[in-house]
Design a protein around this motif. Structure first.
Motif, PDB file in Angstrom:
ATOM      1  N   GLU A  74       0.833  -1.212   0.000  1.00 15.76           N
ATOM      2  CA  GLU A  74       0.000   0.000   0.000  1.00 15.76           C
ATOM      3  C   GLU A  74       0.864   1.257   0.000  1.00 15.76           C
ATOM      4  OE1 GLU A  74      -3.242   0.293  -0.624  1.00 15.76           O
ATOM      5  OE2 GLU A  74      -3.119  -1.882  -0.915  1.00 15.76           O
ATOM      6  N   ARG A  75       1.878   1.231   0.813  1.00 16.14           N
ATOM      7  CA  ARG A  75       2.819   2.356   0.880  1.00 16.14           C
ATOM      8  C   ARG A  75       3.545   2.522  -0.459  1.00 16.14           C
ATOM      9  NH1 ARG A  75       7.298   3.771   4.958  1.00 16.14           N
ATOM     10  NH2 ARG A  75       9.068   3.901   3.580  1.00 16.14           N
ATOM     11  N   ASN A  76       3.962   1.404  -1.030  1.00 13.45           N
ATOM     12  CA  ASN A  76       4.704   1.449  -2.288  1.00 13.45           C
ATOM     13  C   ASN A  76       3.856   1.938  -3.453  1.00 13.45           C
ATOM     14  OD1 ASN A  76       6.983   0.577  -0.972  1.00 13.45           O
ATOM     15  ND2 ASN A  76       6.792  -1.546  -1.634  1.00 13.45           N
ATOM     16  N   LYS A  77       2.545   1.699  -3.394  1.00 11.56           N
ATOM     17  CA  LYS A  77       1.664   2.170  -4.469  1.00 11.56           C
ATOM     18  C   LYS A  77       1.767   3.678  -4.648  1.00 11.56           C
ATOM     19  CE  LYS A  77      -1.980  -1.335  -4.419  1.00 11.56           C
ATOM     20  NZ  LYS A  77      -3.375  -1.609  -4.082  1.00 11.56           N
ATOM     21  N   ARG A  78       1.897   4.377  -3.547  1.00  7.57           N
ATOM     22  CA  ARG A  78       2.002   5.837  -3.605  1.00  7.57           C
ATOM     23  C   ARG A  78       3.295   6.257  -4.306  1.00  7.57           C
ATOM     24  NH1 ARG A  78       1.083   7.928   2.274  1.00  7.57           N
ATOM     25  NH2 ARG A  78       0.944   9.932   1.214  1.00  7.57           N
ATOM     26  N   ARG A  81       3.008   5.466  -8.073  1.00  8.72           N
ATOM     27  CA  ARG A  81       2.226   6.488  -8.797  1.00  8.72           C
ATOM     28  C   ARG A  81       3.101   7.715  -9.086  1.00  8.72           C
ATOM     29  NH1 ARG A  81      -2.129   4.709  -5.480  1.00  8.72           N
ATOM     30  NH2 ARG A  81      -1.732   6.358  -3.968  1.00  8.72           N
ATOM     31  N   LEU A  82       3.926   8.081  -8.137  1.00  9.84           N
ATOM     32  CA  LEU A  82       4.836   9.202  -8.329  1.00  9.84           C
ATOM     33  C   LEU A  82       5.840   8.890  -9.451  1.00  9.84           C
ATOM     34  CD1 LEU A  82       5.414  12.021  -7.055  1.00  9.84           C
ATOM     35  CD2 LEU A  82       7.149  10.874  -5.658  1.00  9.84           C
ATOM     36  N   ASP A 147       5.625  17.130  -4.618  1.00  7.26           N
ATOM     37  CA  ASP A 147       4.955  15.903  -4.185  1.00  7.26           C
ATOM     38  C   ASP A 147       5.967  14.866  -3.703  1.00  7.26           C
ATOM     39  OD1 ASP A 147       2.532  17.060  -4.769  1.00  7.26           O
ATOM     40  OD2 ASP A 147       2.264  15.998  -6.675  1.00  7.26           O
ATOM     41  N   TYR A 148       7.123  14.796  -4.345  1.00  4.00           N
ATOM     42  CA  TYR A 148       8.188  13.886  -3.913  1.00  4.00           C
ATOM     43  C   TYR A 148       8.623  14.251  -2.489  1.00  4.00           C
ATOM     44  CZ  TYR A 148      12.776  11.561  -3.782  1.00  4.00           C
ATOM     45  OH  TYR A 148      13.854  10.783  -3.440  1.00  4.00           O
ATOM     46  N   LEU A 151       5.765  13.356  -0.022  1.00  7.28           N
ATOM     47  CA  LEU A 151       5.660  11.911   0.165  1.00  7.28           C
ATOM     48  C   LEU A 151       6.899  11.360   0.862  1.00  7.28           C
ATOM     49  CD1 LEU A 151       3.809   9.489  -0.369  1.00  7.28           C
ATOM     50  CD2 LEU A 151       4.985   9.188  -2.558  1.00  7.28           C
ATOM     51  N   GLU A 154       6.589  11.993   4.478  1.00  7.54           N
ATOM     52  CA  GLU A 154       5.594  11.097   5.081  1.00  7.54           C
ATOM     53  C   GLU A 154       6.100   9.661   5.206  1.00  7.54           C
ATOM     54  OE1 GLU A 154       1.836  11.204   2.997  1.00  7.54           O
ATOM     55  OE2 GLU A 154       1.856  13.399   2.962  1.00  7.54           O
TER      56      GLU A 154
END
Length: 170
Positions: A74-78, A81-82, A147-148, A151, A154
């Motif tokens: 789930e974390r890697n999906k973000r 997407r980037l 965004d990088y 993220l 985070e």
């Protein structure tokens, strides 16, 4: 027959193109820093290693390394997407950087850019480039970088070896 004689391109277009090049070097560096984090490597050493390595290869390696951690899907999906956004932006940037620019019969502050890519259904393509389009790409690259950073803050990347916090957490 294609005329390969250099053409005079409006300075406003070349200025925007220069901004794209400058900003893209940051994207390249941040992707390299992410790769360094995933292999728990030194960022400076990784930049030396990846300096002549295409960013597309680095992102492919990052995707492969992330598959080694299915518990973080789930974390890697973000992050993925980037990276997908970076791939799209890189394609646009590459067309501009590697294309042949011609201003013959073009309106002021525009140019035709011809690109050749054998992996496309249309291998040879020409398109009109405007200042507005280049401004838009500059904004999209800036948004990607922001965004990088967000993220990364985070999720804790990029980080130095042995550290658990992002370099952005200071």
């Amino acid at each position: 027959m294609l005329d390969l004689t250099p053409t005079k391109v409006d300075p406003e277009l070349t200025s925007r193109l220069g901004q794209i090049v400058i900003r893209w070097s940051s994207v390249d560096a941040w992707i390299s820093a992410l790769l360094a984090t995933l292999v728990n490597g030194d960022h400076g050493a990784m930049i030396l290693i990846t300096n002549n390595l295409p960013t597309a290869t680095q992102t492919r390696w990052i995707r492969g390394l992330m598959k080694l951690h299915p518990q973080e899907v789930e974390r890697n999906k973000r992050v993925l997407r980037l990276l997908e956004r970076a791939d799209k932006l890189r394609g646009q940037r590459n067309e501009l950087i590697h294309g042949l620019w011609d201003t013959t019969d073009c309106a002021p502050k525009t140019a035709m850019v011809q690109t050749i890519n054998l992996e496309r259904s249309e291998p040879v393509r020409s398109r009109l480039v405007t200042i507005e389009e280049l401004n838009g790409l500059v904004v999209q690259i800036d948004e990607w970088i922001a965004d990088y950073i967000k993220l990364g803050h985070e999720l804790g990347f990029p980080r130095h070896p042995g550290k658990s916090e992002s370099i952005f957490s200071k």
